[in-house]
Structure formats: structure tokens, C-alpha cells
Design an enzyme around this catalytic site. Structure first.
Site, short mmCIF file in Angstrom:
data_model
loop_
_atom_site.label_atom_id
_atom_site.label_comp_id
_atom_site.label_asym_id
_atom_site.label_seq_id
_atom_site.Cartn_x
_atom_site.Cartn_y
_atom_site.Cartn_z
N ASP A 246 0.88 -1.17 0.00
CA ASP A 246 0.00 0.00 0.00
C ASP A 246 0.92 1.22 0.00
O ASP A 246 2.13 1.12 0.26
CB ASP A 246 -0.94 -0.02 1.21
CG ASP A 246 -2.14 0.91 1.00
OD1 ASP A 246 -2.08 1.78 0.09
OD2 ASP A 246 -3.14 0.78 1.73
C1 BGC Z 1 -4.95 3.36 0.09
C2 BGC Z 1 -5.07 2.39 -1.09
C3 BGC Z 1 -4.89 3.14 -2.37
C4 BGC Z 1 -3.54 3.84 -2.35
C5 BGC Z 1 -3.26 4.63 -3.60
C6 BGC Z 1 -3.69 4.20 0.02
O1 BGC Z 1 -3.74 5.21 0.96
O2 BGC Z 1 -4.98 2.65 1.29
O3 BGC Z 1 -6.32 1.77 -1.05
O4 BGC Z 1 -5.00 2.27 -3.46
O5 BGC Z 1 -3.53 4.76 -1.26
O6 BGC Z 1 -4.08 5.75 -3.68
#
Ligand code: BGC
Length: 778
Positions: A246
Site C-alpha cells: 500500500d
Molecule cells: C490506500 C489504497 C490506495 C492507495 C493509492 C492508500 O492510501 O490505502 O487503497 O490504493 O492509497 O491511492
């Protein structure tokens, strides 16, 4: 702004020329350590790095639309417009995997047009508590439903040439301290509840990528957890794709590479490349680990490039070709999906559907200013937004509107409330739109309560005092408490967050153009204090204990026989259905099918409708604590008035299994399973029992096994029992002895079991290899 200039503004560039040989290993062999190390983190916020023969991979959120941003832009507002389909909270309520796959296909088509290779979704984390601020992005409190809807989305996306990314793996069930908290979960609960949906998606839909989560599980960051990221995911489930982090979830990159976290996102800079290179050179990092992860990045890049339209058709170069934008068709699909997601919770006296000539008072700012998606990384810039008020005006002849309250207002505004009461007084039916403001639920923070804004409830009370014929229409990404007014209003429509076409879909349901068929994918509790994780959520000292175990969602309320506002699976229709003639049959031991159920469902009302037929299974008298019932299969069936259909439901044998902690494996217990089929988890219309053959699971006997376990062992049980009986132990002493570890017996005067004899018994029980393992496992 024209579409062409929109694309330029977002900085989307044409793809590089197509890649050469499609053999990742051969490409990796030609790369230097630096080049390989560089491939292991992003090149920008939204792309992976390039290397000779390795084109860049573009990723975008997801999951209910495409949020294509310029490479270095993290800002949500700057995205290219795209169709905002209903978020997961709504898709879950459709229980309709075919429809969800079509949504996935449409998301993929838009991704393709925007040169996006990987869509960052679906998110399938379990809704452990209604307080999780991101529940709107997740499907359900039930792992089978979350897995089925997740698999349908992945299939829809990937069948159309775009990679999906299942997230957030795993046990990311809260936003509080999401980057540091440890979800402390026992193995059985982890397997049966929090991993089971991921297992389903991985084994059935074979996603190309998967995103590790921010949190830790039992103390280890998930992206550094080799057991989770490699042993379980790849070894047990056969995942062959790439695991990315993530955004910003990486703590110890080297540990992550060893564990199987292939790609760190977003870009981590030159220091990271240097760190990996130095570790390889010093011997701290096995070069094979780097090659393996680099190979997965290369494989993804080659597959993505092969799936792209021919070079030269990149968004910035294609220009304004209306054919490729699908605006109308995708908006129509978003409306269809939203219509299928709406749950009719209550409809006393058949107040709905509305006749077009009914004198209507529409009350609530949310009717005019819809809340159609949640805040945070999943936020889409929609191509257009329908509001319910306009759609209602298009459907009816006599409509008055009063905003009633302001969005975000703490207490009621007297003037707005007076206006609403005046509008409601003479109406044939009042449509009262209530819901949560954006600030109440968002990525990055949890909710503090499940209450609707006080200002809205105050106005609702005043409206009810002058006109009881009120339909409450809700907009919320996670459940809200309804017990303050549910008994006083004749009709309640749960509209969740429905995406950009939700306004039209709401009118479709209110006026009966769509007969509601949405069903609750999560229980609506009477109060937050009743919910499974209450008192433990969101934890203390960076630890949260999942002490409710497997009893999450309806499993909790059913085990405790608790009243709820509306049960899991609930949802009404404008028609009625009858269930009859259930027959069940078991599949063979060792087969794929656990059991099959066949029944007849009849539309007994006056209009066409769709029933979501739900099959729940339990095993009364199980050797382990079990859910009173668990969803094991479901089917949607469309029926004309008076029509009957035979419905077949197949329950996989793996869905009958529990995680056997002693054997460290899935285990289908033999016995008489109870199969209940009905319209919700608490509206079960037909039931039957079927004898299912069990797995032959022999537990290893170790010196740490209990005497009682040894006494019931299929091989040595009779001998152990005979030895103890010969020792002449009284019944009371025998009971106490059974709780002892076997290794205590040689020290127990008169037990008749010496060290030698114990070793011998273990050898017979386990066989030589197993005995060795058993010793090591002590
Ligand atoms: C989120 C993800 C997301 C990623 C990119 C993170 O903060 O938890 O779900 O895909 O950001 O935006």
C-alpha cells in the site's frame, strides 16, 4: 475542457514502443543489480519503473471507477473524469456476480482508454465494526459474499485486458493507527474470516496483483510477513502474480523483499535503490530474492503492454473519439447497478412504489446534493452526477422540495425546518432524504458513532408530527442507527452510496420501474453497543484484539440470539416469494462439491421481481464452536408474477471446512449438516439435514498433547485408555488426568506410562516421520 485537453492536463503520455521478448527471466538476466533494484519500487506516484525491455506499468485507484492522475500527482481532484460506479458497499448489496462482473468490465474499458494497466481494487476487507471509516469501500461482514463479489470484479476487469489489485491484504479493518496497529488474531479466525475472502478471489479469479496492507498482523507488518505473503498466498493458494505495498506502507524494505513483497509503491527514491544494491553486495540480501521480485515486475509489465491497444492509440494521441468514452452506456450501467443495490428495508402498507400522480414533498438537501461516494483514495471525478430530486421531478407530476437541513449542520436551522414542515403537511407522501455528511466517514479515520446528524433527525420528528406518510431514503457508506425512528415511519429505503447515477436509480425504485432486490451485506444493529467488536475497537497501545473470534457480523448476533434492527441478507420487494420442496444431497469426501440444495421459488405477488435466494449451513454438535449459520451459497432469480423456478445451490466442500488448529489445516468435519434456505439470515423458509462425510484428519500426537487427546486417538487411544484403567484411577482422578499433557504421565505415580513407553506410543501413533515433526512442534 475537451477530452483531449483533459488528458494532457493530467499528464498522460503515450506508451513506449512495444516490448521485445516476452520472457521475464531472460530480461531479468540481462539487467544489472541497480536496474533490478530500481524495478522494485515505483518510478512515480502511479507508475512502476522502466528498464531496458521493460515498459512502465501505470496504476490507478479504483475500485469503483478509474482515478487516472498525472504520474506525480497525489491530489484526488486532479484526476481525469471517469464513470463513478456504485462503491463496494452498494455492489455487495446486489448479491449479483454477473452484474458486478459487467461493472468490472466497464471499469477496465475506461482504464484501457486512459492507459491504465492496473486498477487498484477491489477492496474486500471484512467489515468487523460499523465504525471502520472505510467500510464504504468494502463489500460485507461475510467472507463468502466479499469473496464472490471481489472475484466477480477481478474477473470482469481482467477479462478485458487490465490487471486488478486485490486489497488490503490482510486484516485492515480499521483506520485508527492504520499504519502501525497490530491486528491480533488467532489462527482460526484469521483463516476463516479475514483471509477466506482473499483465498476465494485468488483461487477463483487469479488476480494479477495484490496489495499488502498498512497494518501489522500479530505484530508483523503484512508486507514483511513471509508466512502471509509467500507461504499462504503463493504456497497454499497458488498466487502467481505480483504483491505491491500500500502507498507508503513499507518499513523494512529488505525484510519485505525476503518476505515476497515485490513492488514498493509509490516511488521511494534513489536511497532505496542504493539500500537494496548495498544489501545484495554485502550478502545481506539474497540476489535470488531480488531476481524473483524483479521478474514479477517484468512479467506484469510485459503482460500489461501486450494487453494495451496498439502503440499510438494512447489517450493523448487518440483525441476526441466519442466511441471510446462510453459515457452514456457506462452511466446507464452505473444506474442499473445502483438500482440493484438499493435495499427496501421497510414498506408498511405498500406505501411504495409511488404512483406518478401522488402529491410528493421531497425533503432533505441530500435529494438535491447527493452523496454518492466516499472520501479518500477511491474518490472518482465523475463524468456527470444525477440527483434524486431531478429524477423524481421527471417521474411525478406534483413535487414540492424543501432542503430541510444544511449539509454538515450541527443543529437544526429553524427556517429550513419550518419550510420542510409546511411542505410536508399537505403531501400525499413525504420522501425524506437523510444520510451522513462526507466528514462522517472517510479513509484515514474511523467513525465515533453510527448516528445520523441530529439536525436531520430533529426535522424528521417535526415532519412526522404533521404527516406520518414518510419514506426515509438513506445515503450512507456504512450502517447508521435507525432505532430512533424505524418504528414511526412506514417505509425505509437504504440507498448507501450509489455512484454517479444513484439519483436516477433511486427514482427508479421509488416509482417501481425497478423492483428492489438489494439485500443487506451487513447487519443493521439496534445500537453500536451491540456490535461484535464494541469495547475492543480500535484497540489500545497499537494493538487491537479480535477477541470476538469468528463471531463477526450476523455470526455474533445469531450466536447470542440478539435482536437486530435488520438482519444480514434482509431486503423487501414489491412482490412476494414462496419457497418449497427443498432437497439436499452431499458430495463425496475428497470432492469439490460439499453439498447441493434444490428448491422451488415462486413469485406469489402481482409484479415481476427478483429474489436473492440465500443458503445457510451449520453443523449442530460440531467439535468446535461454530456459527449458528453461515452463508454458504446464494443465487438471484428473476420471476414473472405467478412464475416458479427450480433453483440449484452448490456449496463447495471447502466452504464447509473449519480451520483445525491442531492439524494446522482445513478440516471438513463429518456429520449431519443443517441447510436452511430463505430470504435473509433470519427469514429462513425451508430447511433440511444432510449427512456429509468427513475428512480423514489424524492429529499428530506430541508430548504436549493432552492425555484426553491420546485416549481418543484412532490408533493408540485404546492402549492409553487401557493403561490408565489398569492403573486403577478413580473417576475424579481420571478426569483430572485427561487434561494433563502426555509428557507428565511418566512422573505420575502409578500411571503405568514410562518415558520409553510414551516414546513408543507416539511412534505408533504418528509414524516415524510424523513423530519427528511432532517433537519439533512441541
Ligand atoms: C490506500 C489504497 C490506495 C492507495 C493509492 C492508500 O492510501 O490505502 O487503497 O490504493 O492509497 O491511492
Amino acid at each position: 475542457m475537451t477530452k483531449k485537453s483533459r488528458a494532457r492536463a493530467a499528464g498522460v503520455s503515450a506508451p513506449a514502443p512495444a516490448a521485445g521478448p516476452a520472457d521475464p527471466a531472460a530480461i531479468v538476466r540481462k539487467l544489472t543489480v541497480e536496474q533490478k533494484a530500481r524495478l522494485l519500487s515505483g518510478a512515480s506516484f502511479w507508475s512502476a519503473a522502466e528498464a531496458p525491455g521493460v515498459p512502465p506499468v501505470y496504476v490507478a485507484d479504483g475500485p469503483h471507477g478509474v482515478r487516472r492522475l498525472a504520474p506525480d500527482v497525489g491530489d484526488i481532484e486532479g484526476a481525469l473524469p471517469a464513470t463513478c460506479f456504485p462503491p463496494a458497499v452498494a455492489l455487495g448489496s446486489t448479491f449479483d456476480v454477473a452484474l458486478v462482473a459487467r461493472v468490472g468490465a466497464a471499469v477496465a474499458a475506461e482504464a484501457r482508454e486512459r492507459d491504465v494497466d492496473v486498477v487498484l481494487g477491489p477492496g474486500i476487507n471484512i467489515k468487523r465494526s460499523p465504525l471502520c471509516g472505510r467500510n464504504f469501500e468494502y463489500v460485507s461482514e461475510d467472507p463468502l459474499l466479499a469473496g464472490e463479489i471481489g472475484a466477480a470484479l477481478v474477473t470482469g476487469i481482467q477479462d478485458h485486458g487490465v490487471a486488478a489489485c486485490v486489497k488490503h491484504f490482510a486484516a485492515n479493518n480499521q483506520e485508527t493507527e492504520r499504519m502501525r496497529v497490530s491486528a491480533d488474531i488467532d489462527e482460526r479466525t484469521l483463516r476463516e474470516i479475514y483471509l477466506r475472502g482473499f483465498q476465494r478471489v485468488v483461487t477463483r479469479a487469479r488476480p494479477a496483483t495484490l496489495m499488502s496492507s498498512y497494518n501489522r498482523v500479530n505484530g508483523t507488518h503484512t508486507g514483511e510477513d513471509r508466512r502471509l505473503t509467500t507461504d499462504v498466498l503463493r504456497g497454499e493458494w497458488g498466487f502467481e502474480g505480483l504483491v505491491m505495498s500500500d502507498w507508503g506502507a513499507v518499513h523494512d524494505r529488505l525484510a519485505g523483499i525476503r518476505a515476497g513483497l515485490d513492488l514498493e509503491m509509490p516511488a521511494a527514491g534513489e536511497a532505496r535503490v542504493a539500500e537494496i544494491v548495498a544489501a545484495v553486495r554485502s550478502g545481506a540480501l539474497d540476489p535470488a530474492d531480488v531476481d524473483r521480485s524483479a521478474g514479477r515486475v517484468v512479467a506484469l509489465a510485459l503482460a500489461a503492454r501486450a494487453a494495451r491497444p496498439a502503440a499510438g492509440t494512447a489517450l493523448a494521441e487518440r483525441g476526441d473519439d466519442p466511441e471510446t468514452w462510453h459515457d452514456d452506456a457506462h452511466h446507464a450501467l452505473a444506474r442499473e447497478a445502483a438500482g440493484r443495490a438499493i435495499v427496501l428495508l421497510k414498506n408498511d402498507g405498500g406505501l411504495l412504489p409511488l404512483a406518478p400522480r401522488t402529491r410528493l414533498a421531497v425533503i432533505g438537501e441530500l435529494a438535491r446534493t447527493p452523496r454518492f461516494q466516499g472520501a479518500g483514495s477511491s474518490q472518482i471525478v465523475p463524468t456527470r452526477v444525477d440527483d434524486a430530486l431531478a429524477a423524481i421531478r421527471d417521474s411525478a407530476t406534483d413535487v414540492v422540495f424543501a432542503p430541510g437541513y444544511g449539509l454538515g449542520a450541527g443543529s437544526a436551522d429553524e427556517a429550513l425546518a419550518d419550510e420542510a414542515v409546511a411542505a410536508a403537511r399537505d403531501a400525499g407522501v413525504v420522501l425524506f432524504f437523510a444520510g451522513l455528511p462526507q466528514s462522517a466517514e472517510a479513509e484515514g479515520r474511523d467513525r465515533e458513532h453510527i448516528e445520523l446528524p441530529a439536525a436531520q433527525l430533529e426535522v424528521l420528528d417535526r415532519v412526522l408530527a404533521v404527516n406520518p406518510r414518510v419514506v426515509v431514503v438513506l445515503s450512507n457508506g456504512s450502517v447508521v442507527r435507525l432505532s430512533g425512528f424505524a418504528d414511526r415511519v412506514p417505509a425505509i429505503v437504504e440507498g448507501w452510496l450509489l455512484g454517479q447515477a444513484g439519483g436516477g436509480a433511486t427514482a427508479d425504485v421509488l416509482f417501481g420501474r425497478v423492483n428492489p432486490s438489494g439485500r443487506l451485506a451487513e447487519t443493521v444493529p439496534l445500537r453500536i453497543e451491540d456490535t461484535p467488536a464494541w469495547t475492543r475497537f480500535p484497540g489500545t497501545g497499537l494493538h487491537v484484539t479480535y477477541g470476538e473470534g469468528i463471531f463477526v457480523g450476523y455470526r455474533w448476533y445469531d450466536a447470542r440470539d440478539m435482536a437486530v434492527q435488520y438482519p444480514f441478507g434482509h431486503g423487501l420487494s414489491y412482490t412476494t416469494f414462496a419457497y418449497a420442496d427443498l432437497t439436499v444431497a452431499a458430495g463425496p469426501a475428497g470432492g469439490v462439491v460439499g453439498l447441493t440444495a434444490r428448491l422451488t421459488v415462486t413469485n406469489t405477488g402481482g409484479v415481476a421481481g427478483r429474489e436473492v435466494v440465500q443458503c445457510y449451513v451449520s453443523l449442530p454438535g460440531s467439535a468446535v464452536p461454530r456459527a449458528t449459520r453461515a452463508l454458504a451459497a446464494f443465487a438471484v432469480v428473476d420471476l414473472a408474477p405467478g412464475e416458479s423456478r427450480e433453483v440449484d445451490l452448490v456449496v463447495d466442500r471447502s466452504d464447509l471446512a473449519f480451520w483445525d488448529v491442531r492439524a494446522d489445516r482445513w478440516h471438513v468435519e463429518g456429520g449431519a449438516y443443517r441447510v436452511e434456505v430463505g430470504a435473509s439470515s433470519r427469514d429462513l423458509r425451508v430447511a433440511a439435514e444432510v449427512e456429509v462425510p468427513g475428512d480423514a484428519v489424524t492429529h499428530l500426537l506430541t508430548p504436549g498433547s493432552s492425555v484426553g487427546e491420546a485416549m481418543t486417538h484412532p490408533v493408540v487411544g485404546p492402549t492409553v485408555t487401557a493403561l490408565l484403567r489398569a492403573a486403577g484411577l478413580s473417576d475424579d482422578v481420571m478426569i483430572m488426568t485427561q487434561a494433563m499433557p502426555l509428557e507428565r504421565l511418566p512422573y505420575q505415580p502409578g500411571s503405568g506410562v514410562t518415558h520409553r513407553r510414551l516414546r513408543h506410543l507416539l511412534g505408533i501413533a504418528n509414524g516415524p516421520l510424523a513423530t519427528l515433526l511432532a517433537r519439533r512442534r512441541r
